[in-house]
Design a protein around this motif. Sequence first.
Motif, PDB file in Angstrom:
ATOM      1  N   ILE A   1       0.825  -1.199   0.000  1.00  0.00           N
ATOM      2  CA  ILE A   1       0.000   0.000   0.000  1.00  0.00           C
ATOM      3  C   ILE A   1       0.865   1.258   0.000  1.00  0.00           C
ATOM      4  CG2 ILE A   1      -1.677   1.323   1.359  1.00  0.00           C
ATOM      5  CD1 ILE A   1      -2.799  -1.379   2.315  1.00  0.00           C
ATOM      6  N   CYS A   2       1.950   1.226   0.746  1.00  0.00           N
ATOM      7  CA  CYS A   2       2.745   2.439   0.939  1.00  0.00           C
ATOM      8  C   CYS A   2       3.665   2.773  -0.230  1.00  0.00           C
ATOM      9  CB  CYS A   2       3.562   2.332   2.221  1.00  0.00           C
ATOM     10  SG  CYS A   2       2.486   2.313   3.662  1.00  0.00           S
ATOM     11  N   GLN A   3       4.187   1.724  -0.907  1.00  0.00           N
ATOM     12  CA  GLN A   3       5.136   2.018  -1.972  1.00  0.00           C
ATOM     13  C   GLN A   3       4.533   2.870  -3.093  1.00  0.00           C
ATOM     14  OE1 GLN A   3       7.067  -1.120  -4.209  1.00  0.00           O
ATOM     15  NE2 GLN A   3       8.992  -0.600  -3.226  1.00  0.00           N
ATOM     16  N   PRO A   4       3.334   2.513  -3.579  1.00  0.00           N
ATOM     17  CA  PRO A   4       2.736   3.356  -4.622  1.00  0.00           C
ATOM     18  C   PRO A   4       2.476   4.783  -4.137  1.00  0.00           C
ATOM     19  CG  PRO A   4       1.565   1.271  -4.438  1.00  0.00           C
ATOM     20  CD  PRO A   4       2.522   1.329  -3.300  1.00  0.00           C
ATOM     21  N   LEU A   5       2.185   4.924  -2.824  1.00  0.00           N
ATOM     22  CA  LEU A   5       1.954   6.261  -2.278  1.00  0.00           C
ATOM     23  C   LEU A   5       3.196   7.123  -2.414  1.00  0.00           C
ATOM     24  CD1 LEU A   5      -0.119   5.742   1.002  1.00  0.00           C
ATOM     25  CD2 LEU A   5      -0.809   6.937  -1.075  1.00  0.00           C
ATOM     26  N   LEU A   6       4.364   6.530  -2.147  1.00  0.00           N
ATOM     27  CA  LEU A   6       5.621   7.273  -2.282  1.00  0.00           C
ATOM     28  C   LEU A   6       5.811   7.725  -3.714  1.00  0.00           C
ATOM     29  CD1 LEU A   6       8.096   5.124  -0.133  1.00  0.00           C
ATOM     30  CD2 LEU A   6       7.041   7.311   0.457  1.00  0.00           C
ATOM     31  N   TRP A   7       5.601   6.794  -4.644  1.00  0.00           N
ATOM     32  CA  TRP A   7       5.734   7.133  -6.065  1.00  0.00           C
ATOM     33  C   TRP A   7       4.783   8.267  -6.433  1.00  0.00           C
ATOM     34  CZ3 TRP A   7       9.229   5.751  -9.614  1.00  0.00           C
ATOM     35  CH2 TRP A   7      10.013   4.607  -9.368  1.00  0.00           C
ATOM     36  N   LEU A   8       3.552   8.089  -5.968  1.00  0.00           N
ATOM     37  CA  LEU A   8       2.505   9.024  -6.390  1.00  0.00           C
ATOM     38  C   LEU A   8       2.725  10.416  -5.802  1.00  0.00           C
ATOM     39  CD1 LEU A   8       0.086   8.636  -8.162  1.00  0.00           C
ATOM     40  CD2 LEU A   8      -1.288   8.118  -6.158  1.00  0.00           C
ATOM     41  N   PHE A   9       3.034  10.477  -4.505  1.00  0.00           N
ATOM     42  CA  PHE A   9       3.049  11.786  -3.850  1.00  0.00           C
ATOM     43  C   PHE A   9       4.406  12.447  -3.823  1.00  0.00           C
ATOM     44  CE2 PHE A   9      -0.961  10.107  -2.410  1.00  0.00           C
ATOM     45  CZ  PHE A   9      -1.766  11.195  -2.674  1.00  0.00           C
ATOM     46  N   ILE A  10       5.484  11.692  -3.777  1.00  0.00           N
ATOM     47  CA  ILE A  10       6.793  12.337  -3.768  1.00  0.00           C
ATOM     48  C   ILE A  10       7.332  12.436  -5.186  1.00  0.00           C
ATOM     49  CG2 ILE A  10       9.120  12.266  -2.841  1.00  0.00           C
ATOM     50  CD1 ILE A  10       7.968  10.848  -0.401  1.00  0.00           C
ATOM     51  N   PHE A  11       7.497  11.278  -5.825  1.00  0.00           N
ATOM     52  CA  PHE A  11       7.995  11.273  -7.205  1.00  0.00           C
ATOM     53  C   PHE A  11       7.026  12.040  -8.113  1.00  0.00           C
ATOM     54  CE2 PHE A  11       8.522   9.369 -11.428  1.00  0.00           C
ATOM     55  CZ  PHE A  11       9.898   9.485 -11.590  1.00  0.00           C
ATOM     56  N   GLY A  12       5.743  11.724  -7.947  1.00  0.00           N
ATOM     57  CA  GLY A  12       4.717  12.322  -8.802  1.00  0.00           C
ATOM     58  C   GLY A  12       4.642  13.841  -8.640  1.00  0.00           C
ATOM     59  N   THR A  13       4.624  14.326  -7.375  1.00  0.00           N
ATOM     60  CA  THR A  13       4.548  15.761  -7.137  1.00  0.00           C
ATOM     61  C   THR A  13       5.787  16.464  -7.670  1.00  0.00           C
ATOM     62  OG1 THR A  13       3.334  15.236  -5.122  1.00  0.00           O
ATOM     63  CG2 THR A  13       4.100  17.499  -5.358  1.00  0.00           C
ATOM     64  N   GLY A  14       6.949  15.836  -7.395  1.00  0.00           N
ATOM     65  CA  GLY A  14       8.207  16.435  -7.850  1.00  0.00           C
ATOM     66  C   GLY A  14       8.224  16.608  -9.355  1.00  0.00           C
ATOM     67  N   MET A  15       7.860  15.554 -10.089  1.00  0.00           N
ATOM     68  CA  MET A  15       7.906  15.604 -11.545  1.00  0.00           C
ATOM     69  C   MET A  15       6.856  16.579 -12.095  1.00  0.00           C
ATOM     70  SD  MET A  15      10.319  13.662 -12.568  1.00  0.00           S
ATOM     71  CE  MET A  15      10.013  13.251 -14.291  1.00  0.00           C
ATOM     72  N   ARG A  16       5.724  16.610 -11.425  1.00  0.00           N
ATOM     73  CA  ARG A  16       4.628  17.438 -11.910  1.00  0.00           C
ATOM     74  C   ARG A  16       5.023  18.908 -11.930  1.00  0.00           C
ATOM     75  NH1 ARG A  16      -1.119  17.826  -8.715  1.00  0.00           N
ATOM     76  NH2 ARG A  16      -2.007  19.572  -9.887  1.00  0.00           N
ATOM     77  N   PHE A  17       5.779  19.307 -10.884  1.00  0.00           N
ATOM     78  CA  PHE A  17       6.117  20.729 -10.789  1.00  0.00           C
ATOM     79  C   PHE A  17       7.467  21.074 -11.385  1.00  0.00           C
ATOM     80  CE2 PHE A  17       2.830  20.243  -7.547  1.00  0.00           C
ATOM     81  CZ  PHE A  17       1.981  21.277  -7.929  1.00  0.00           C
ATOM     82  N   SER A  18       8.257  20.086 -11.805  1.00  0.00           N
ATOM     83  CA  SER A  18       9.545  20.452 -12.387  1.00  0.00           C
ATOM     84  C   SER A  18       9.587  20.206 -13.888  1.00  0.00           C
ATOM     85  CB  SER A  18      10.688  19.704 -11.680  1.00  0.00           C
ATOM     86  OG  SER A  18      10.362  18.343 -11.543  1.00  0.00           O
ATOM     87  N   SER A  19       8.961  19.157 -14.378  1.00  0.00           N
ATOM     88  CA  SER A  19       8.974  18.948 -15.823  1.00  0.00           C
ATOM     89  C   SER A  19       7.583  18.539 -16.283  1.00  0.00           C
ATOM     90  CB  SER A  19      10.005  17.880 -16.202  1.00  0.00           C
ATOM     91  OG  SER A  19       9.653  16.675 -15.592  1.00  0.00           O
ATOM     92  N   GLY A  20       6.660  19.357 -16.000  1.00  0.00           N
ATOM     93  CA  GLY A  20       5.262  19.034 -16.274  1.00  0.00           C
ATOM     94  C   GLY A  20       4.983  18.851 -17.762  1.00  0.00           C
ATOM     95  N   MET A  21       3.924  18.087 -18.034  1.00  0.00           N
ATOM     96  CA  MET A  21       3.491  17.909 -19.410  1.00  0.00           C
ATOM     97  C   MET A  21       2.336  18.868 -19.633  1.00  0.00           C
ATOM     98  SD  MET A  21       3.514  13.857 -20.017  1.00  0.00           S
ATOM     99  CE  MET A  21       3.372  13.336 -18.350  1.00  0.00           C
ATOM    100  N   PRO A  22       2.379  19.649 -20.712  1.00  0.00           N
ATOM    101  CA  PRO A  22       1.308  20.612 -20.926  1.00  0.00           C
ATOM    102  C   PRO A  22      -0.052  19.918 -21.036  1.00  0.00           C
ATOM    103  CG  PRO A  22       2.733  20.396 -22.861  1.00  0.00           C
ATOM    104  CD  PRO A  22       3.397  19.664 -21.746  1.00  0.00           C
TER     105      PRO A  22
END
Lengths: 330, 251
Positions: free
Chosen positions: B29-50
């Motif tokens: 349960i926790c591993q996908p959360l890390l991907w989603l909220f840390i990796f996902g948030t980081g990527m979203r705000f640094s190299s976002g897709m239009p």
Amino acid sequence: MASIIETHDLTKRFGSHTAVNNISLTIQKGEVFGLLGPNGAGKTTFLSMLCTILKPSSGSAHINGFDIIRESAQVRTSIGIVFQDPSVDSDMTSRENLQMHADLYGVLLSEQNVRIQEVLDLVGLSDRADDFMYTYSGGMRRRLEIARGLLHYPRVLFLDEPTIGLDPRSREHIWDYIRKLRKREEMTIILTTHYMEEADRLCDRVAIIDKGSIVAMDTPSLLKQEVAGDTIIMGSDQIQNLSDVLIRDNIVQDVSFQGSEIKIFVQNAQFLLPRIVESAVHAGIRIDHITITHPDMNDVFIHYTGKDLGGGEVREQTGRVAMMKRRRAR
Amino acid sequence: MSELRGIYTLWLREVKKFLREKPRLLNAICQPLLWLFIFGTGMRFSSGMPGINYQEFIFPGLVVQAMLFTAMFMGVSVIWDREFGFLKEILVSPISRTSVFLGKMLGVSTDVMIQGIVIFPFAYLIGIPVTVFMVFEALPLMILITTGLVCIGLTFASLMKSFEGFGLIQTFINLPMFFLSGALFPLANVPIWLQWASYVNPLTYGVDALRTVMMGDTWVQLFPMELDILVLVCFDIIMFIIGKTAFCRTE
């Protein structure tokens, strides 16, 4: 009596090595049959073929009337197996392990729960039935494996080294269960062992296997008689006189001296003993003590395989000495 | 009938074992959360897709990733069974080898599906409007993805003699299949070699199909849905045959 297992020239080769060489034997219904042999003699290979785990290189075998090659599914439902190595799922409770076995072997659903309770009672594990297997001791696991092997009403139960690695008390327990079993379930039991005592105390007949072949097969008591007679050890302060008297009265041909004791080898100590005492009393010789030892399966084993239990070779000249050393008074 | 009962009991065992192991469930349960909220948030705000929310973009990929890793891990449990002797108990029973394989496969597949479904509620947290209809569309696709993956796991377990090779699976199966599936980045702008390497990977079609279902119009499909499904079905059939053959040959 009807036979339940018949093998004809059963052979298994691994490459150039012949693990089991032309074994033919017949085992009767209700027998407890022991396969004795040094490590690597082919006992487990022989058993694996009967259990349809291994295909024989040549020869044939029938269990409960079914051919082990062509009718392996029927053979499998006719037999129960307790492997040498543990084979329970330790992340499951013992009841769950039995449940799975009942499903795999198609035990009738209506009888299943009653039967599970029955076999748990038999091995004395009812109160631990819902505990996980990893909390069990080695002896308890073994008992559960025996219970599991019995669950589907097999006609033949194979036990591969059933008490290996167990402490003497657990071993005694397992023996009790095996004795109870043959009474209650009218089953044929085949066990392999390299504990001589086990073979002696449990088995109706024993086959000694060495290098893939049967070198001797009979009841334990007959095997022992064939190999060696009894030994009588007597202590007296007149051992030279005693020996002269025994030889003069034609009771024995030869005696050997051992400190203040004399030792004689005879066939049936229990019949000779009264005559010995009578002669001694007649000649006015006092006997301080008498010990009789009977040969045990160890002697039989060494006689036929030339090996002691560790599998090491016993040299011909010292064989007799080694045998004597292992003899224990009963 | 008796074969079915054998399959059922082997299936039940897998599922029970999976659900009993609490640390693994927590991890799942926790591993996908890390991907989603840390990796996902980081990527979203640094190299976002239009025009695309990156978290929404990787969500179907993470579902597939969780299923992939679980399938491999639970699949090689056959090696544990062998190590601890239980496999022998199953193999000497009157149940046919094919049924044993089926029981194991269905059991592990159920574990994998549970693993995938457990992640679904997180979709709400990142604002994906999950509907019942969407779930019903996603489930059959997930089953198609699962079957092939589980068969890969069982194939390796049948071929491997000890657990030491598991690291190799991690490096040569898990990570390449995950990275080359388009789960983390869109395949539209990458170099040709990377694109082709991904097209060879059946998971790419699974991720593409799941995205189509979950992202609706914001996702431009790589392939038509029919092709995605066709590739997955072929993948399943081929891996099933290979897995069954490998398993039935084990001594």
